[in-house]
Design a protein around this motif. Structure first.
Motif, PDB file in Angstrom:
ATOM      1  N   LEU A   1       0.837  -1.206   0.000  1.00 54.67           N
ATOM      2  CA  LEU A   1       0.000   0.000   0.000  1.00 54.67           C
ATOM      3  C   LEU A   1       0.871   1.255   0.000  1.00 54.67           C
ATOM      4  CD1 LEU A   1      -2.805  -1.041   2.516  1.00 54.67           C
ATOM      5  CD2 LEU A   1      -3.056  -0.680   0.052  1.00 54.67           C
ATOM      6  N   PHE A   2       1.934   1.263   0.823  1.00 53.70           N
ATOM      7  CA  PHE A   2       2.867   2.391   0.804  1.00 53.70           C
ATOM      8  C   PHE A   2       3.411   2.617  -0.605  1.00 53.70           C
ATOM      9  CE2 PHE A   2       4.257   1.261   5.414  1.00 53.70           C
ATOM     10  CZ  PHE A   2       3.163   1.937   5.922  1.00 53.70           C
ATOM     11  N   GLY A   3       3.674   1.501  -1.320  1.00 57.72           N
ATOM     12  CA  GLY A   3       4.301   1.581  -2.636  1.00 57.72           C
ATOM     13  C   GLY A   3       3.454   2.235  -3.708  1.00 57.72           C
ATOM     14  N   THR A   4       2.148   2.401  -3.447  1.00 63.03           N
ATOM     15  CA  THR A   4       1.278   3.059  -4.427  1.00 63.03           C
ATOM     16  C   THR A   4       1.279   4.578  -4.275  1.00 63.03           C
ATOM     17  OG1 THR A   4      -0.710   2.990  -3.022  1.00 63.03           O
ATOM     18  CG2 THR A   4      -0.242   1.040  -4.366  1.00 63.03           C
ATOM     19  N   THR A   5       1.975   5.090  -3.245  1.00 59.43           N
ATOM     20  CA  THR A   5       1.896   6.517  -2.920  1.00 59.43           C
ATOM     21  C   THR A   5       2.405   7.402  -4.034  1.00 59.43           C
ATOM     22  OG1 THR A   5       2.136   6.016  -0.563  1.00 59.43           O
ATOM     23  CG2 THR A   5       2.609   8.258  -1.253  1.00 59.43           C
ATOM     24  N   GLY A   6       3.645   7.146  -4.488  1.00 59.91           N
ATOM     25  CA  GLY A   6       4.239   8.001  -5.515  1.00 59.91           C
ATOM     26  C   GLY A   6       3.472   7.971  -6.825  1.00 59.91           C
ATOM     27  N   THR A   7       3.031   6.770  -7.228  1.00 55.79           N
ATOM     28  CA  THR A   7       2.268   6.650  -8.475  1.00 55.79           C
ATOM     29  C   THR A   7       0.931   7.369  -8.364  1.00 55.79           C
ATOM     30  OG1 THR A   7       3.313   4.527  -8.968  1.00 55.79           O
ATOM     31  CG2 THR A   7       1.254   5.014 -10.107  1.00 55.79           C
ATOM     32  N   SER A   8       0.288   7.282  -7.194  1.00 55.37           N
ATOM     33  CA  SER A   8      -0.980   7.984  -6.999  1.00 55.37           C
ATOM     34  C   SER A   8      -0.802   9.486  -7.170  1.00 55.37           C
ATOM     35  CB  SER A   8      -1.526   7.693  -5.594  1.00 55.37           C
ATOM     36  OG  SER A   8      -1.770   6.326  -5.424  1.00 55.37           O
ATOM     37  N   GLN A   9       0.275  10.020  -6.613  1.00 50.75           N
ATOM     38  CA  GLN A   9       0.516  11.451  -6.765  1.00 50.75           C
ATOM     39  C   GLN A   9       0.814  11.807  -8.215  1.00 50.75           C
ATOM     40  OE1 GLN A   9       4.188  13.064  -5.940  1.00 50.75           O
ATOM     41  NE2 GLN A   9       3.485  15.159  -5.620  1.00 50.75           N
TER      42      GLN A   9
ATOM     43  N   LEU B   1       5.404  -0.155 -10.523  1.00 53.40           N
ATOM     44  CA  LEU B   1       4.347   0.767 -10.961  1.00 53.40           C
ATOM     45  C   LEU B   1       4.927   1.912 -11.786  1.00 53.40           C
ATOM     46  CD1 LEU B   1       2.132   1.021  -7.732  1.00 53.40           C
ATOM     47  CD2 LEU B   1       1.560  -0.117  -9.888  1.00 53.40           C
ATOM     48  N   GLY B   2       6.101   2.411 -11.368  1.00 55.29           N
ATOM     49  CA  GLY B   2       6.733   3.496 -12.116  1.00 55.29           C
ATOM     50  C   GLY B   2       7.079   3.083 -13.531  1.00 55.29           C
ATOM     51  N   ILE B   3       7.560   1.850 -13.690  1.00 57.36           N
ATOM     52  CA  ILE B   3       7.948   1.361 -15.016  1.00 57.36           C
ATOM     53  C   ILE B   3       6.726   0.968 -15.841  1.00 57.36           C
ATOM     54  CG2 ILE B   3       9.164  -0.498 -16.214  1.00 57.36           C
ATOM     55  CD1 ILE B   3      11.198  -0.462 -13.882  1.00 57.36           C
ATOM     56  N   LEU B   4       5.782   0.219 -15.218  1.00 59.46           N
ATOM     57  CA  LEU B   4       4.644  -0.322 -15.958  1.00 59.46           C
ATOM     58  C   LEU B   4       3.532   0.702 -16.186  1.00 59.46           C
ATOM     59  CD1 LEU B   4       4.349  -3.809 -14.198  1.00 59.46           C
ATOM     60  CD2 LEU B   4       5.407  -3.289 -16.410  1.00 59.46           C
ATOM     61  N   VAL B   5       3.299   1.585 -15.219  1.00 56.71           N
ATOM     62  CA  VAL B   5       2.185   2.528 -15.315  1.00 56.71           C
ATOM     63  C   VAL B   5       2.631   3.897 -15.806  1.00 56.71           C
ATOM     64  CG1 VAL B   5       0.342   3.685 -14.023  1.00 56.71           C
ATOM     65  CG2 VAL B   5       0.942   1.306 -13.488  1.00 56.71           C
ATOM     66  N   LEU B   6       3.759   4.372 -15.306  1.00 55.52           N
ATOM     67  CA  LEU B   6       4.199   5.739 -15.628  1.00 55.52           C
ATOM     68  C   LEU B   6       5.229   5.794 -16.741  1.00 55.52           C
ATOM     69  CD1 LEU B   6       4.546   7.138 -11.989  1.00 55.52           C
ATOM     70  CD2 LEU B   6       2.564   7.239 -13.515  1.00 55.52           C
TER      71      LEU B   6
END
Length: 306
Positions: free
Chosen positions: A13-21, A262-267
């Motif tokens: 859950l913590f790991g989703t923080t940066g991608t959410s922002q 998430l940074g690589i796959l989503v952003l």
């Protein structure tokens, strides 16, 4: 195993923080996002933590020790450090990307947590811990110098990420010491939520919240507050009661792993060869750190009502 899974779930859950922002609306700032995350999350965490603590008292007769100056000070430390973590973390991810910012912040946290435990307990570290520390710090340095494919790493962003790692180490140790003194984990979590929400009020006059008018901004604030603060810290604190602060910080390496993916796959972020090497060196140090601290901490039994 339930405690390990709880901390790992919190780390994801913590790991989703940066991608959410990063997926939020334009016009956000590290201070504004951090303050709103705390106001929402800290309030929900306080209500949930104290409610769960009351339920534990009613069902299992668990009681806390008398409130002392030391306990109040440690509770304030947890809230202030959690509050300080927010703008520092978002500064790092906004300057260097989600992958690098999160890896540096959470990669440094286990090392700093171990150092702090060493200082507080006055117990010399084992040689394997020293080797792991050198490897982890070397990995952070290589990541800093290697950077992302988009250019060099921003030094101010690195300072923010390492500062966030230090804040994490401090509040994890403060929570651990409260539980060593006999405080139940839900009361500790609730106190951290309450004090962090109060600390966030000091940020409000200096932050902009115009982005909340955008539905994406409101959704981001709710997710960051409820999921990555309230739910995540109830899980983390409950798991921390059954292990050392350094071990819990090591388990939160699931956070930079989640954030990197998430940074690589989503952003669409990507790392240079130097960044990949740095990640591997950092991972080697942290695996060694985890392997070198296998001694398990027995949970302190709570006193029961007579």
């Amino acid at each position: 195993m339930p405690a390990i899974l709880a901390v790992l779930a919190a780390a994801v859950l913590f790991g989703t923080t940066g991608t959410s922002q990063a997926l939020g609306p334009a016009g956000t700032t590290p201070l504004g996002v951090g303050a709103m995350r705390l106001l929402v999350g800290g309030t929900v965490l306080a209500v949930a933590g104290f409610a769960l603590a009351a339920r534990a008292r009613a069902r299992r007769g668990i009681r806390n020790p008398p409130l002392s100056r030391r306990a109040v000070l440690l509770m304030v430390v947890t809230g202030v450090c959690l509050a300080g973590y927010q703008p520092l973390f978002f500064l790092g991810t906004s300057r260097n990307g989600v992958a690098i910012g999160t890896v540096v912040a959470l990669g440094s946290a286990p090392v700093l947590a171990g150092l702090l435990e060493w200082m507080l307990r006055r117990r010399a570290p084992r040689p394997v811990w020293l080797v792991a520390t050198v490897l982890a710090l070397a990995g952070v340095a290589i990541i800093t110098l290697g950077g992302e494919g988009t250019g060099a790493v921003d030094p101010l962003g690195v300072v923010g990420s390492v500062g966030a790692g230090a804040a994490f180490a401090m509040y994890a140790n403060a929570q651990r010491r409260l539980m060593d003194d006999g405080w139940d984990p839900f009361t500790v979590a609730g106190a951290m939520g309450l004090t962090s929400a109060l600390a966030a009020l000091a940020m409000v006059p200096f932050a902009s919240f115009a982005w909340l008018a955008d539905p994406r901004g409101a959704a981001m604030a709710l997710w960051l507050g409820v999921a990555t603060i309230a739910v995540a810290y109830v899980l983390f604190t409950w798991g921390l009661e059954r292990m050392s602060a350094a071990t819990a910080a090591t388990l939160t390496l699931a956070e930079p792993l989640t954030a990197t993916l998430l940074g690589i796959l989503v952003l669409g972020e990507h790392l240079t060869l130097g960044g990949v090497i740095g990640l591997c060196v950092l991972a080697a140090g942290l695996v060694l750190l985890s392997a070198g601290s296998r001694a398990r901490r027995e949970p302190r039994p709570f006193a029961a009502e007579a």
